[in-house]
Design an enzyme around this catalytic site. Sequence first.
Site, PDB file in Angstrom:
ATOM      1  N   HIS A   5       0.850  -1.207   0.000  1.00  0.00           N
ATOM      2  CA  HIS A   5       0.000   0.000   0.000  1.00  0.00           C
ATOM      3  C   HIS A   5       0.877   1.246   0.000  1.00  0.00           C
ATOM      4  CE1 HIS A   5      -4.043   1.837   1.314  1.00  0.00           C
ATOM      5  NE2 HIS A   5      -3.225   2.844   1.036  1.00  0.00           N
ATOM      6  N   GLU A 188     -10.723   4.007   7.467  1.00  0.00           N
ATOM      7  CA  GLU A 188      -9.661   4.985   7.731  1.00  0.00           C
ATOM      8  C   GLU A 188     -10.366   6.229   8.292  1.00  0.00           C
ATOM      9  OE1 GLU A 188      -7.658   6.482   4.239  1.00  0.00           O
ATOM     10  OE2 GLU A 188      -5.894   7.115   5.372  1.00  0.00           O
ATOM     11  N   ASP A 264       1.845   3.712   2.976  1.00  0.00           N
ATOM     12  CA  ASP A 264       0.826   4.621   2.440  1.00  0.00           C
ATOM     13  C   ASP A 264       1.468   5.705   1.568  1.00  0.00           C
ATOM     14  OD1 ASP A 264      -1.804   5.243   1.985  1.00  0.00           O
ATOM     15  OD2 ASP A 264      -2.105   6.361   3.846  1.00  0.00           O
TER      16      ASP A 264
HETATM   17 ZN    ZN Z   1      -3.841   4.822   0.940  1.00  0.00          ZN
END
Ligand code: ZN
Length: 307
Positions: A5, A188, A264
């Site tokens: 990710h 999230e 991320d």
């Molecule tokens: Zn993301």
Amino acid sequence: MIDLHIHLDGSLGERELNALAAKQNAKTRVTYPSSPPDPEGGLKAYLERFRLPLSLLQSPESVYHAIMLLAERLEKEGLEYAEIRFAPSLSTDTGATQSEIVSAASFAAKRSFERGFPIGIILCCMRGGERDANLETLRLAEEYVKTASGIVAIDLAGDEGRFPTEEYKYIFDRAREKGIPFTIHAGEAGGAESVRAALDMGTKRLGHGVRAVEDPETLRRIISEGVTLELCYTSNLQTGAWKGGEYPLRRLMAQGVAVTLNTDNTAVSATTLRREYELLAITAEEREILSANARKAAFKNKLLEND
Ligand SMILES: [Zn+2]
């Protein structure tokens, strides 16, 4: 180590952005914000940081170079594999088509593979994006995932707080029908209800998914449906997805959830995968489990099939 990710735009640091700007004959030096986003601003403030890199990703050439620069850096950092994601629909502001952008991304994946560092590319559909633009991303994914293109799956990214997961059922109904693998950002900015919506769409991977811990029933579903969580520790603190208390990575592992640890956005979050492992004091044994989970959950990459 494997990163499943990692966003292209959010992982381009000052060095890479200046390299891209120089290729575009930009005269001014790009300076990157020196402090990470304030968690008070939530996911929205975090996403503001993508404006600058996106402004430099508006041609097939720049997307190609950006992917190559990022892949080279990840290889140097010692990763064995990475799935890099980006939204082709956000690279069409100055006239490039999504088709040209995805073709360039595929070319970069093939080139990186030839150079010895395999990557997969995940195409992000956007929350808040035009339906037609998302359907075009999906169409391109369908065209590319069947071949040795390095394009491996689709995703749903963007502001989960403003655009609920359920509204994007049209994307994943079709993805399932066409056999396009996918992951969905959920849990999230949104809570367990967003995770449930993503599970209802048949996802086998969740981008973050960390807020599933708010609901035991949702966690049970994640375990019984064999869903992998793509956790991103520093990012989760910066967006306020995880507020205080011990980060639930170990708790989730102990409960039998297939967990992976990812970055991320290495630039926006000012981190590396190694640093994420260090911050959570991941032991050698845990590292093996996390890597095994990542290998198992990685999307099928046809570039690697004849390896
Ligand atoms: Zn993301």
